[in-house]
Design an enzyme around this catalytic site. Structure first.
Site, PDB file in Angstrom:
ATOM      1  N   GLU A   1      -9.340 -56.399  18.436  1.00 14.61           N
ATOM      2  CA  GLU A   1      -9.477 -57.602  17.593  1.00 14.61           C
ATOM      3  C   GLU A   1      -9.815 -58.800  18.484  1.00 14.61           C
ATOM      4  O   GLU A   1      -9.681 -58.708  19.715  1.00 14.61           O
ATOM      5  CB  GLU A   1      -8.171 -57.855  16.838  1.00 14.61           C
ATOM      6  CG  GLU A   1      -7.811 -56.669  15.945  1.00 14.61           C
ATOM      7  CD  GLU A   1      -6.641 -56.943  15.012  1.00 14.61           C
ATOM      8  OE1 GLU A   1      -6.028 -58.029  15.112  1.00 14.61           O
ATOM      9  OE2 GLU A   1      -6.359 -56.043  14.197  1.00 14.61           O
TER      10      GLU A   1
ATOM     11  N   ALA B   1      -6.832 -59.398  20.655  1.00 10.76           N
ATOM     12  CA  ALA B   1      -6.080 -58.256  21.202  1.00 10.76           C
ATOM     13  C   ALA B   1      -7.019 -57.114  21.553  1.00 10.76           C
ATOM     14  O   ALA B   1      -7.586 -56.456  20.676  1.00 10.76           O
ATOM     15  CB  ALA B   1      -5.053 -57.768  20.180  1.00 10.76           C
TER      16      ALA B   1
ATOM     17  N   SER C   1      -6.791 -55.284  25.428  1.00 11.82           N
ATOM     18  CA  SER C   1      -5.867 -54.496  26.251  1.00 11.82           C
ATOM     19  C   SER C   1      -4.487 -54.430  25.597  1.00 11.82           C
ATOM     20  O   SER C   1      -3.820 -53.400  25.623  1.00 11.82           O
ATOM     21  CB  SER C   1      -5.715 -55.138  27.636  1.00 11.82           C
ATOM     22  OG  SER C   1      -6.967 -55.305  28.247  1.00 11.82           O
TER      23      SER C   1
ATOM     24  N   GLU D   1     -12.727 -48.677  26.361  1.00  3.83           N
ATOM     25  CA  GLU D   1     -11.738 -47.578  26.387  1.00  3.83           C
ATOM     26  C   GLU D   1     -10.648 -47.803  27.432  1.00  3.83           C
ATOM     27  O   GLU D   1     -10.190 -46.871  28.095  1.00  3.83           O
ATOM     28  CB  GLU D   1     -12.418 -46.228  26.605  1.00  3.83           C
ATOM     29  CG  GLU D   1     -13.071 -45.755  25.332  1.00  3.83           C
ATOM     30  CD  GLU D   1     -12.819 -44.289  25.032  1.00  3.83           C
ATOM     31  OE1 GLU D   1     -13.725 -43.699  24.470  1.00  3.83           O
ATOM     32  OE2 GLU D   1     -11.746 -43.748  25.340  1.00  3.83           O
TER      33      GLU D   1
HETATM   34  C1  LIG Z   1     -19.692 -52.954  24.419  1.00  7.27           C
HETATM   35  C2  LIG Z   1     -18.273 -52.793  23.973  1.00  7.27           C
HETATM   36  C3  LIG Z   1     -17.935 -51.740  23.129  1.00  7.27           C
HETATM   37  C4  LIG Z   1     -16.623 -51.589  22.667  1.00  7.27           C
HETATM   38  N1  LIG Z   1     -16.328 -50.602  21.750  1.00  7.27           N
HETATM   39  C5  LIG Z   1     -15.092 -50.602  21.152  1.00  7.27           C
HETATM   40  C6  LIG Z   1     -14.817 -49.716  20.044  1.00  7.27           C
HETATM   41  O1  LIG Z   1     -15.666 -48.907  19.626  1.00  7.27           O
HETATM   42  N2  LIG Z   1     -13.617 -49.799  19.455  1.00  7.27           N
HETATM   43  C7  LIG Z   1     -12.629 -50.667  19.865  1.00  7.27           C
HETATM   44  O2  LIG Z   1     -11.554 -50.688  19.268  1.00  7.27           O
HETATM   45  N3  LIG Z   1     -12.869 -51.501  20.926  1.00  7.27           N
HETATM   46  C8  LIG Z   1     -14.066 -51.498  21.563  1.00  7.27           C
HETATM   47  N4  LIG Z   1     -14.325 -52.355  22.615  1.00  7.27           N
HETATM   48  C9  LIG Z   1     -13.271 -53.261  23.059  1.00  7.27           C
HETATM   49  C10 LIG Z   1     -12.751 -52.923  24.440  1.00  7.27           C
HETATM   50  O3  LIG Z   1     -11.984 -51.757  24.406  1.00  7.27           O
HETATM   51  C11 LIG Z   1     -11.991 -54.144  24.951  1.00  7.27           C
HETATM   52  O4  LIG Z   1     -12.953 -55.157  25.226  1.00  7.27           O
HETATM   53  C12 LIG Z   1     -11.161 -53.837  26.182  1.00  7.27           C
HETATM   54  O5  LIG Z   1     -10.083 -53.006  25.843  1.00  7.27           O
HETATM   55  C13 LIG Z   1     -10.617 -55.118  26.849  1.00  7.27           C
HETATM   56  O6  LIG Z   1     -10.019 -55.963  25.916  1.00  7.27           O
HETATM   57  P1  LIG Z   1     -10.428 -57.516  25.872  1.00  7.27           P
HETATM   58  O7  LIG Z   1     -11.899 -57.604  25.825  1.00  7.27           O
HETATM   59  O8  LIG Z   1      -9.654 -58.151  24.776  1.00  7.27           O
HETATM   60  O9  LIG Z   1      -9.945 -58.091  27.253  1.00  7.27           O
HETATM   61  P2  LIG Z   1      -8.477 -58.583  27.602  1.00  7.27           P
HETATM   62  O10 LIG Z   1      -7.481 -57.617  27.136  1.00  7.27           O
HETATM   63  O11 LIG Z   1      -8.329 -59.997  27.149  1.00  7.27           O
HETATM   64  O12 LIG Z   1      -8.511 -58.551  29.202  1.00  7.27           O
HETATM   65  C14 LIG Z   1      -9.171 -59.549  29.970  1.00  7.27           C
HETATM   66  C15 LIG Z   1      -8.997 -59.202  31.452  1.00  7.27           C
HETATM   67  O13 LIG Z   1      -7.584 -59.189  31.787  1.00  7.27           O
HETATM   68  C16 LIG Z   1      -7.225 -57.930  32.330  1.00  7.27           C
HETATM   69  N5  LIG Z   1      -5.875 -57.584  31.873  1.00  7.27           N
HETATM   70  C17 LIG Z   1      -5.397 -57.659  30.612  1.00  7.27           C
HETATM   71  N6  LIG Z   1      -4.113 -57.254  30.572  1.00  7.27           N
HETATM   72  C18 LIG Z   1      -3.797 -56.866  31.821  1.00  7.27           C
HETATM   73  C19 LIG Z   1      -2.626 -56.322  32.438  1.00  7.27           C
HETATM   74  N7  LIG Z   1      -1.525 -56.037  31.718  1.00  7.27           N
HETATM   75  N8  LIG Z   1      -2.660 -56.052  33.755  1.00  7.27           N
HETATM   76  C20 LIG Z   1      -3.764 -56.286  34.490  1.00  7.27           C
HETATM   77  N9  LIG Z   1      -4.910 -56.788  33.969  1.00  7.27           N
HETATM   78  C21 LIG Z   1      -4.920 -57.074  32.667  1.00  7.27           C
HETATM   79  C22 LIG Z   1      -8.271 -56.945  31.795  1.00  7.27           C
HETATM   80  O14 LIG Z   1      -8.379 -55.790  32.610  1.00  7.27           O
HETATM   81  C23 LIG Z   1      -9.526 -57.803  31.798  1.00  7.27           C
HETATM   82  O15 LIG Z   1     -10.061 -57.808  33.095  1.00  7.27           O
HETATM   83  C24 LIG Z   1     -15.621 -52.493  23.109  1.00  7.27           C
HETATM   84  C25 LIG Z   1     -15.964 -53.542  23.977  1.00  7.27           C
HETATM   85  C26 LIG Z   1     -17.266 -53.712  24.393  1.00  7.27           C
HETATM   86  C27 LIG Z   1     -17.599 -54.901  25.263  1.00  7.27           C
END
Ligand SMILES: Cc1cc2nc3c(=O)[nH]c(=O)nc-3n(C[C@H](O)[C@H](O)[C@H](O)COP(=O)(O)OP(=O)(O)OC[C@H]3O[C@@H](n4cnc5c(N)ncnc54)[C@H](O)[C@@H]3O)c2cc1C
Length: 381
Positions: free
Chosen positions: A127, A130, A132, A363
């Protein structure tokens, strides 16, 4: 006993995927990327050849192939274009929760559809606030009698505009933490679903990525997977099946970058000799080969373990993090091997470098894989 050889069937699957990549994906990959266009025709041909949805159990009309088989296919397709292979392999991510938790009627209906036609599905968990932190999702499925009303906004959903149905994670009890989450299979044509705009991305541009909004979408108990409160477990255990395949895609991309580097370094001359003769270049390529092979071993082990019915959480995280980081490093070094030409869209390594980055993000990011690995290590103490 350890045996590193593939079975005859797996070698055939590998050859078929390799031939498909060379004939159908490589020639068109750059064009689909340039236009940010979904590769319908290519993917339909792959589906007809049986290179998609291969883990759907035979009971529901599928091929019932193993996670390892899927990885073998995924690596080869990704050599051609990881944007196109992501469009295909994302189906598995959405199908995983059903294979893990759906009843026979649900599987027959929703997985059966994927066997009958070249159709897509999508995993809708992330979302705007949300990614990670999955427990931070705000979507709710409020119970009304025996039915549910789904509200929420999902983001970055691969195949969103193509999907016939979504796996959706939502809270049925917001006071119960992650135990209050429930998984649903949601047909895409229900009233109240809005698909967002196509996201213009750095790489993997031919894959379709969008937001999806659920506004008072009416669901029945037949759309629920497992029991209320099972959603977190279902969504996470699906990753144990899908992460080896994603990591295999990263291996395929890294292998392509290495192969392009070997060809180029053999031909390009500086100071009167092919650049392969300069140790600084040949060592860079030696490192590529070492890491590609190591990544593949981690992929195969994580797939083999889940195929044996064993928990592979730490091995899948090893494979996903190492293969993703390898893809990024190898693709970046490949651009270096090509010098100025590597920076141009005329040569394939520029696209490989752009495409590689997402493997460290979707993922579960490379940081989150390390969080999982550390958690598993300390849990064992
Ligand atoms: C092209 C693309 C396709 C996707 N496809 C799907 C899909 O089909 N279905 C779906 O549900 N999602 C999908 N996603 C979402 C994707 O899984 C998320 O973007 C990813 O999990 C990271 O979440 P975020 O973007 O909110 O980053 P955030 O969670 O905000 O993280 C930002 C940064 O902080 C770091 N971070 C966060 N928490 C921690 C921690 N506890 N410890 C250390 N570092 C941390 C992360 O590693 C990252 O570097 C897709 C994303 C993209 C860009």
């Amino acid at each position: 006993m350890i045996d590193f050889s593939l079975s005859e069937e797996q070698k055939q699957l590998q050859d078929l995927s390799k031939e498909f990549t060379n004939n159908e994906i490589k020639p068109v990959a750059a064009e689909y990327d340039r236009k940010s266009e979904f590769a319908h025709e290519v993917i339909k041909k792959a589906w007809e050849l049986g290179l998609m949805n291969v883990q759907i159990p035979e009971k529901f009309g599928g091929m019932g192939l193993s996670v390892l088989d899927d990885c073998i296919i995924g690596e080869e397709l990704s050599v051609g274009c990881s944007g196109i292979s992501t469009s295909m392999m994302s189906n598995m991510l959405a199908q995983g929760p059903l294979i893990v938790a759906a009843n026979d009627a649900q599987n027959k209906k929703f997985l059966g559809q994927m066997v009958e036609e070249c159709a897509f599905c999508a995993y809708a968990v992330t979302e705007p606030d949300a990614g990670s932190d999955v427990a931070g999702i705000k979507s709710t499925a409020q119970k009304v009698g025996n039915d549910y009303v789904l509200n929420g906004q999902k983001m970055w959903i691969t195949n969103a505009a193509q999907a016939k149905w979504f796996f959706v994670l939502a809270y049925t009890d917001q006071n119960a933490g992650y135990k209050g989450m429930t998984g649903f299979v949601v047909p895409a044509d229900l009233p109240g679903i809005t698909i967002g705009k196509h996201e213009h991305k750095l790489g993997q541009r031919s894959s379709d990525t969008r937001g999806v909004t659920f506004d008072d979408v009416k669901l029945s108990a037949e759309n629920r997977l497992g029991n209320e409160g099972d959603g977190w477990k279902i969504a996470m255990s699906a990753f144990d099946h899908s992460r080896p395949g994603v990591a295999a895609g990263a291996v395929g991309l890294a292998r392509r970058a290495m192969e392009e580097s070997i060809m180029y370094a053999s031909e390009r001359k500086t100071f009167g000799v092919p650049i392969a003769k300069h140790q600084a270049v040949s060592f860079m390529i030696a490192d590529m080969a070492m890491n590609v092979d190591a990544a593949r071993h981690l992929v195969y082990k994580s797939a083999w373990k889940t195929d044996k019915g064993e928990r592979n959480t730490i091995e899948a995280a090893f494979a996903k993090a190492f293969a993703a980081d390898t893809a990024m490093k190898v693709a970046t070094d490949a651009v270096q091997v090509f010098g100025g030409y590597g920076y141009s869209a005329e040569y394939p390594v520029e696209k490989l470098m752009r495409d590689a980055k997402i493997f460290q993000i979707y993922e579960g990011t490379s940081q989150i894989q390390r969080v999982i690995i550390a958690r598993e290590l300390f849990r064992r103490q």
